[in-house]
Design a protein around this motif. Structure first.
Motif, PDB file in Angstrom:
ATOM      1  N   SER A   7       3.968   9.789  15.273  1.00 15.55           N
ATOM      2  CA  SER A   7       4.812  10.364  16.317  1.00 15.55           C
ATOM      3  C   SER A   7       6.282  10.508  15.924  1.00 15.55           C
ATOM      4  CB  SER A   7       4.708   9.517  17.591  1.00 15.55           C
ATOM      5  OG  SER A   7       5.264   8.240  17.352  1.00 15.55           O
ATOM      6  N   VAL A   8       6.651  10.215  14.685  1.00 18.78           N
ATOM      7  CA  VAL A   8       8.056  10.326  14.273  1.00 18.78           C
ATOM      8  C   VAL A   8       8.219  11.469  13.275  1.00 18.78           C
ATOM      9  CG1 VAL A   8       8.543   7.887  14.672  1.00 18.78           C
ATOM     10  CG2 VAL A   8       7.802   8.648  12.428  1.00 18.78           C
ATOM     11  N   ASN A   9       9.454  11.891  13.102  1.00 14.97           N
ATOM     12  CA  ASN A   9       9.749  12.986  12.183  1.00 14.97           C
ATOM     13  C   ASN A   9      10.129  12.506  10.787  1.00 14.97           C
ATOM     14  OD1 ASN A   9       9.256  14.880  14.168  1.00 14.97           O
ATOM     15  ND2 ASN A   9      11.375  14.832  14.908  1.00 14.97           N
ATOM     16  N   ASP A  10      10.513  11.275  10.642  1.00 19.94           N
ATOM     17  CA  ASP A  10      10.918  10.732   9.338  1.00 19.94           C
ATOM     18  C   ASP A  10       9.665  10.498   8.487  1.00 19.94           C
ATOM     19  OD1 ASP A  10      12.179   9.544   7.227  1.00 19.94           O
ATOM     20  OD2 ASP A  10      12.827   7.755   8.331  1.00 19.94           O
ATOM     21  N   GLN A  11       9.419  11.358   7.520  1.00 18.63           N
ATOM     22  CA  GLN A  11       8.188  11.315   6.742  1.00 18.63           C
ATOM     23  C   GLN A  11       8.105  10.105   5.824  1.00 18.63           C
ATOM     24  OE1 GLN A  11       5.519  13.187   7.149  1.00 18.63           O
ATOM     25  NE2 GLN A  11       6.600  14.100   8.876  1.00 18.63           N
ATOM     26  N   SER A  12       9.210   9.695   5.215  1.00 25.07           N
ATOM     27  CA  SER A  12       9.149   8.537   4.309  1.00 25.07           C
ATOM     28  C   SER A  12       8.866   7.256   5.088  1.00 25.07           C
ATOM     29  CB  SER A  12      10.442   8.411   3.505  1.00 25.07           C
ATOM     30  OG  SER A  12      11.533   8.120   4.356  1.00 25.07           O
ATOM     31  N   TRP A  13       9.501   7.108   6.250  1.00 22.49           N
ATOM     32  CA  TRP A  13       9.235   5.925   7.065  1.00 22.49           C
ATOM     33  C   TRP A  13       7.795   5.946   7.572  1.00 22.49           C
ATOM     34  CZ3 TRP A  13       7.765   5.085  12.118  1.00 22.49           C
ATOM     35  CH2 TRP A  13       7.850   3.769  12.557  1.00 22.49           C
ATOM     36  N   ALA A  14       7.308   7.116   7.956  1.00 21.52           N
ATOM     37  CA  ALA A  14       5.940   7.233   8.441  1.00 21.52           C
ATOM     38  C   ALA A  14       4.945   6.862   7.346  1.00 21.52           C
ATOM     39  CB  ALA A  14       5.690   8.647   8.954  1.00 21.52           C
ATOM     40  N   MET A  15       5.207   7.301   6.107  1.00 20.54           N
ATOM     41  CA  MET A  15       4.306   6.977   5.002  1.00 20.54           C
ATOM     42  C   MET A  15       4.304   5.472   4.723  1.00 20.54           C
ATOM     43  SD  MET A  15       2.102   7.887   2.884  1.00 20.54           S
ATOM     44  CE  MET A  15       2.151   9.619   2.578  1.00 20.54           C
ATOM     45  N   GLN A  16       5.480   4.852   4.734  1.00 22.11           N
ATOM     46  CA  GLN A  16       5.552   3.402   4.506  1.00 22.11           C
ATOM     47  C   GLN A  16       4.845   2.635   5.617  1.00 22.11           C
ATOM     48  OE1 GLN A  16       9.689   2.538   4.113  1.00 22.11           O
ATOM     49  NE2 GLN A  16       9.831   3.390   2.043  1.00 22.11           N
ATOM     50  N   THR A  17       4.971   3.093   6.838  1.00 19.84           N
ATOM     51  CA  THR A  17       4.315   2.430   7.967  1.00 19.84           C
ATOM     52  C   THR A  17       2.806   2.566   7.872  1.00 19.84           C
ATOM     53  OG1 THR A  17       6.245   2.880   9.335  1.00 19.84           O
ATOM     54  CG2 THR A  17       4.227   2.297  10.473  1.00 19.84           C
ATOM     55  N   LYS A  18       2.317   3.740   7.488  1.00 23.35           N
ATOM     56  CA  LYS A  18       0.877   3.921   7.332  1.00 23.35           C
ATOM     57  C   LYS A  18       0.332   3.058   6.208  1.00 23.35           C
ATOM     58  CE  LYS A  18       0.482   8.580   9.145  1.00 23.35           C
ATOM     59  NZ  LYS A  18       0.164   9.982   8.839  1.00 23.35           N
ATOM     60  N   LEU A  19       1.084   2.942   5.124  1.00 19.93           N
ATOM     61  CA  LEU A  19       0.643   2.082   4.024  1.00 19.93           C
ATOM     62  C   LEU A  19       0.618   0.615   4.447  1.00 19.93           C
ATOM     63  CD1 LEU A  19       2.426   3.700   0.957  1.00 19.93           C
ATOM     64  CD2 LEU A  19      -0.024   3.692   1.472  1.00 19.93           C
ATOM     65  N   ALA A  20       1.618   0.202   5.211  1.00 19.28           N
ATOM     66  CA  ALA A  20       1.659  -1.190   5.677  1.00 19.28           C
ATOM     67  C   ALA A  20       0.512  -1.488   6.639  1.00 19.28           C
ATOM     68  CB  ALA A  20       3.000  -1.479   6.345  1.00 19.28           C
ATOM     69  N   ALA A  21       0.116  -0.504   7.429  1.00 13.47           N
ATOM     70  CA  ALA A  21      -0.976  -0.722   8.383  1.00 13.47           C
ATOM     71  C   ALA A  21      -2.314  -0.881   7.674  1.00 13.47           C
ATOM     72  CB  ALA A  21      -1.051   0.437   9.361  1.00 13.47           C
ATOM     73  N   GLY A  22      -2.480  -0.225   6.550  1.00 11.65           N
ATOM     74  CA  GLY A  22      -3.744  -0.298   5.843  1.00 11.65           C
ATOM     75  C   GLY A  22      -3.783  -1.313   4.724  1.00 11.65           C
ATOM     76  N   ARG A  23      -2.758  -2.111   4.597  1.00 15.83           N
ATOM     77  CA  ARG A  23      -2.662  -3.054   3.491  1.00 15.83           C
ATOM     78  C   ARG A  23      -3.571  -4.264   3.718  1.00 15.83           C
ATOM     79  NH1 ARG A  23       3.081  -3.732   2.782  1.00 15.83           N
ATOM     80  NH2 ARG A  23       2.910  -1.680   1.880  1.00 15.83           N
ATOM     81  N   PHE A  24      -4.264  -4.622   2.686  1.00 16.21           N
ATOM     82  CA  PHE A  24      -5.130  -5.802   2.721  1.00 16.21           C
ATOM     83  C   PHE A  24      -4.269  -7.034   2.464  1.00 16.21           C
ATOM     84  CE2 PHE A  24      -8.029  -8.788   0.555  1.00 16.21           C
ATOM     85  CZ  PHE A  24      -8.989  -8.907   1.537  1.00 16.21           C
ATOM     86  N   GLY A  25      -4.441  -8.076   3.235  1.00 14.43           N
ATOM     87  CA  GLY A  25      -3.639  -9.287   3.101  1.00 14.43           C
ATOM     88  C   GLY A  25      -4.152 -10.187   1.988  1.00 14.43           C
ATOM     89  N   TRP A  26      -3.703  -9.942   0.771  1.00 12.94           N
ATOM     90  CA  TRP A  26      -4.185 -10.721  -0.376  1.00 12.94           C
ATOM     91  C   TRP A  26      -3.814 -12.186  -0.261  1.00 12.94           C
ATOM     92  CZ3 TRP A  26      -7.810  -8.943  -3.358  1.00 12.94           C
ATOM     93  CH2 TRP A  26      -7.980  -7.573  -3.475  1.00 12.94           C
ATOM     94  N   ARG A  27      -2.633 -12.478   0.256  1.00 14.74           N
ATOM     95  CA  ARG A  27      -2.214 -13.877   0.394  1.00 14.74           C
ATOM     96  C   ARG A  27      -3.102 -14.606   1.396  1.00 14.74           C
ATOM     97  NH1 ARG A  27       3.907 -14.853   1.312  1.00 14.74           N
ATOM     98  NH2 ARG A  27       3.869 -14.382  -0.898  1.00 14.74           N
ATOM     99  N   ALA A  28      -3.395 -13.945   2.505  1.00 16.16           N
ATOM    100  CA  ALA A  28      -4.259 -14.553   3.519  1.00 16.16           C
ATOM    101  C   ALA A  28      -5.682 -14.708   2.992  1.00 16.16           C
ATOM    102  CB  ALA A  28      -4.247 -13.706   4.784  1.00 16.16           C
ATOM    103  N   ALA A  29      -6.158 -13.716   2.243  1.00 18.00           N
ATOM    104  CA  ALA A  29      -7.500 -13.814   1.665  1.00 18.00           C
ATOM    105  C   ALA A  29      -7.554 -14.924   0.627  1.00 18.00           C
ATOM    106  CB  ALA A  29      -7.909 -12.478   1.045  1.00 18.00           C
ATOM    107  N   GLY A  30      -6.472 -15.103  -0.124  1.00 14.84           N
ATOM    108  CA  GLY A  30      -6.424 -16.197  -1.101  1.00 14.84           C
ATOM    109  C   GLY A  30      -6.453 -17.557  -0.424  1.00 14.84           C
ATOM    110  N   LEU A  31      -5.736 -17.674   0.693  1.00 10.84           N
ATOM    111  CA  LEU A  31      -5.758 -18.926   1.454  1.00 10.84           C
ATOM    112  C   LEU A  31      -7.163 -19.201   1.976  1.00 10.84           C
ATOM    113  CD1 LEU A  31      -4.337 -21.284   3.009  1.00 10.84           C
ATOM    114  CD2 LEU A  31      -4.032 -19.638   4.866  1.00 10.84           C
ATOM    115  N   ALA A  32      -7.802 -18.184   2.535  1.00 15.88           N
ATOM    116  CA  ALA A  32      -9.157 -18.355   3.053  1.00 15.88           C
ATOM    117  C   ALA A  32     -10.130 -18.683   1.929  1.00 15.88           C
ATOM    118  CB  ALA A  32      -9.607 -17.089   3.788  1.00 15.88           C
TER     119      ALA A  32
END
Length: 146
Positions: A7-32
């Motif tokens: 819903s925003v016009n800033d494409q670089s921020w939108a891309m970073q936000t989409k990448l952050a939403a789909g990121r796998f939590g390696w640290r949390a998986a390592g703890l588990a």
């Protein structure tokens, strides 16, 4: 996060936000994975003591303990995918304990961890469900407070 990024016009921020939403939590998986590796090793170490008593309750006890560990991981904001992936480390932890005991005790050591290979998938599902349930409940509680 993805809806907000769309819903925003800033494409670089939108891309970073989409990448952050789909990121796998390696640290949390390592703890588990570390927690479930220790749980698998403890299963092998306590298995000979349980053979003297009643072993029929050992595997349900492991499943109950897995649900408790999954819930605790959910309280630590570990996602269900990370908790389930970490639970897959139960079997390698159990086998490492068997190998270590065979190296130290020789013939007196156990020959297998006493866990069916397909049982680990059940543990992964239990841990993922417990972590996801706790995260959902805490999110509901936070939304009810605000």
């Amino acid at each position: 996060m993805r809806n907000e990024a769309d819903s925003v016009n800033d494409q670089s921020w939108a891309m970073q936000t989409k990448l952050a939403a789909g990121r796998f939590g390696w640290r949390a998986a390592g703890l588990a994975a570390a927690v479930f590796t220790l749980l698998g090793a403890a299963h092998v170490l306590f298995n000979p003591f349980c053979w003297r008593f009643d072993t029929a309750e050992l595997w349900p006890g492991v499943m109950i303990l897995t649900s408790l560990v999954g819930a605790l991981l959910g309280l630590r904001r570990v996602g269900p995918l990370e908790a389930g992936a970490g639970a897959l480390a139960f079997l390698p932890g159990a086998w490492l304990a068997v190998v270590a005991l065979q190296a130290t005790l020789g013939d007196a050591a156990p020959r297998d961890p006493g866990v069916a290979d397909q049982g680990v998938t059940a543990l992964a599902v239990i841990a993922a469900c417990a972590a996801g349930s706790i995260r959902s409940l805490t999110a509901l509680r936070r939304s009810a407070v605000t």
